[in-house]
Design a protein around this motif. Sequence first.
Motif, mmCIF file in Angstrom:
data_model
loop_
_atom_site.group_PDB
_atom_site.id
_atom_site.type_symbol
_atom_site.label_atom_id
_atom_site.label_comp_id
_atom_site.label_asym_id
_atom_site.label_seq_id
_atom_site.Cartn_x
_atom_site.Cartn_y
_atom_site.Cartn_z
ATOM 1 N N THR A 32 5.934 16.467 4.038
ATOM 2 C CA THR A 32 5.215 15.206 4.186
ATOM 3 C C THR A 32 5.599 14.615 5.528
ATOM 4 O O THR A 32 6.764 14.723 5.942
ATOM 5 N N LEU A 63 8.145 0.661 3.866
ATOM 6 C CA LEU A 63 7.339 1.485 2.955
ATOM 7 C C LEU A 63 8.238 2.355 2.079
ATOM 8 O O LEU A 63 8.047 2.429 0.851
ATOM 9 N N SER A 77 0.827 -1.213 0.000
ATOM 10 C CA SER A 77 0.000 0.000 0.000
ATOM 11 C C SER A 77 0.859 1.260 0.000
ATOM 12 O O SER A 77 0.653 2.159 0.820
ATOM 13 N N ILE A 127 5.210 10.999 8.046
ATOM 14 C CA ILE A 127 4.769 9.623 8.258
ATOM 15 C C ILE A 127 4.590 9.443 9.750
ATOM 16 O O ILE A 127 5.493 9.740 10.543
ATOM 17 N N VAL A 183 1.137 10.432 5.749
ATOM 18 C CA VAL A 183 0.943 8.994 5.550
ATOM 19 C C VAL A 183 0.782 8.384 6.934
ATOM 20 O O VAL A 183 1.662 8.535 7.792
ATOM 21 N N ALA A 226 2.158 11.004 -1.991
ATOM 22 C CA ALA A 226 2.563 11.739 -0.796
ATOM 23 C C ALA A 226 4.065 11.704 -0.537
ATOM 24 O O ALA A 226 4.616 12.638 0.041
ATOM 25 N N LEU A 227 4.740 10.661 -0.962
ATOM 26 C CA LEU A 227 6.156 10.507 -0.649
ATOM 27 C C LEU A 227 7.027 11.267 -1.648
ATOM 28 O O LEU A 227 6.554 11.664 -2.711
ATOM 29 N N SER A 258 8.896 2.306 -1.949
ATOM 30 C CA SER A 258 8.639 3.497 -2.765
ATOM 31 C C SER A 258 9.797 3.789 -3.712
ATOM 32 O O SER A 258 9.619 4.482 -4.716
ATOM 33 N N GLU A 305 1.162 16.921 3.633
ATOM 34 C CA GLU A 305 0.652 15.583 3.330
ATOM 35 C C GLU A 305 1.075 14.638 4.436
ATOM 36 O O GLU A 305 2.171 14.777 4.985
ATOM 37 N N PRO A 332 1.721 4.793 -0.938
ATOM 38 C CA PRO A 332 0.902 5.892 -1.468
ATOM 39 C C PRO A 332 1.470 6.437 -2.767
ATOM 40 O O PRO A 332 2.690 6.525 -2.944
ATOM 41 N N GLN A 380 7.906 1.728 8.517
ATOM 42 C CA GLN A 380 8.027 2.922 7.676
ATOM 43 C C GLN A 380 9.223 2.806 6.741
ATOM 44 O O GLN A 380 9.169 3.254 5.587
#
Length: 290
Positions: free
Chosen positions: A103, A143, A22, A105, A121, A27-28, A147, A119, A24, A140
């Motif tokens: 951004t 993730l 998942s 997280i 996450v 956002a990253l 990404s 933004e 995003p 994280q």
Amino acid sequence: MTTHTEAEIASQPSCWRRAVASVPADALPRRGERVAVIGCGTSWFIAMAYATLREQAGHGETDAFAASEAPIGRPYDRVLALTRSGTTTEVLELLARTTTKTTAITADPDTPIMTSADEVVVLDYADERSVVQTRFATTQLALLRASLGEELTQAIADAEEAVAAPLPDELVAAEQFSFLGTGWSVGLAQEAALKMREASRSWTEAYPAMEYRHGPISIAAPGRVTWMLGTAPEGLREQVERTGGTFVESALDPMAELIRAQRVAVARAFARGLNPDEPMHLTRSVILSS
């Protein structure tokens, strides 16, 4: 009875699977952006790992800073803030001062970070009840690695091995630890050392692997452990073993090897009569009064 920390450590493979499934879309940080990654404590060390990985992947210049030390005036395209609690004073103050796109997280959607960053996450499934941060940190990073286009199937398999393998008695009983890394795993070595300090109050240090021979190896000795996250420089194992010290290295993904260090930290806490869920002098978030 299983502590929260133990349960959270064991859940990391499933959390990583969810994270990589998942990522995003928007956002990253985007390829080509100049990015500053900020955090405090564990989040700073994860920022270090990601910054190195992002540059190595060719996605753009990336710097990592402790939030309290970040140079706000530098020209960045984006600031990426890592904060499990969403309430850390230094992170919120930096976001309030910067005019750069931001951004964050976080693990908690009911905190000030939700309106402090442009933004956000939210990895609420990786949040933790323990003060000691384990699965949120690695989730994280999973993730962020995904990404960048990394395939983490083997890393997740390695994590499953790391949560199940027996722990050597010599690690639980060791007098001292020096964690080493190269490239992106330098940040993970720092994080492994922090976990050992937090959970078990152990004498622990961390260095880039090639720097270890420039002084720190002088403390290697019987009953002390030099623990490599990733592949060790040629000859280093032999040099450590000549001191009588123990050298630890595995073929596991460094992020999975961090899980083994987390587990040793918890085992050492139990051996010392400590509660790894509630390390001494620490709270879940550092919130400073004005």
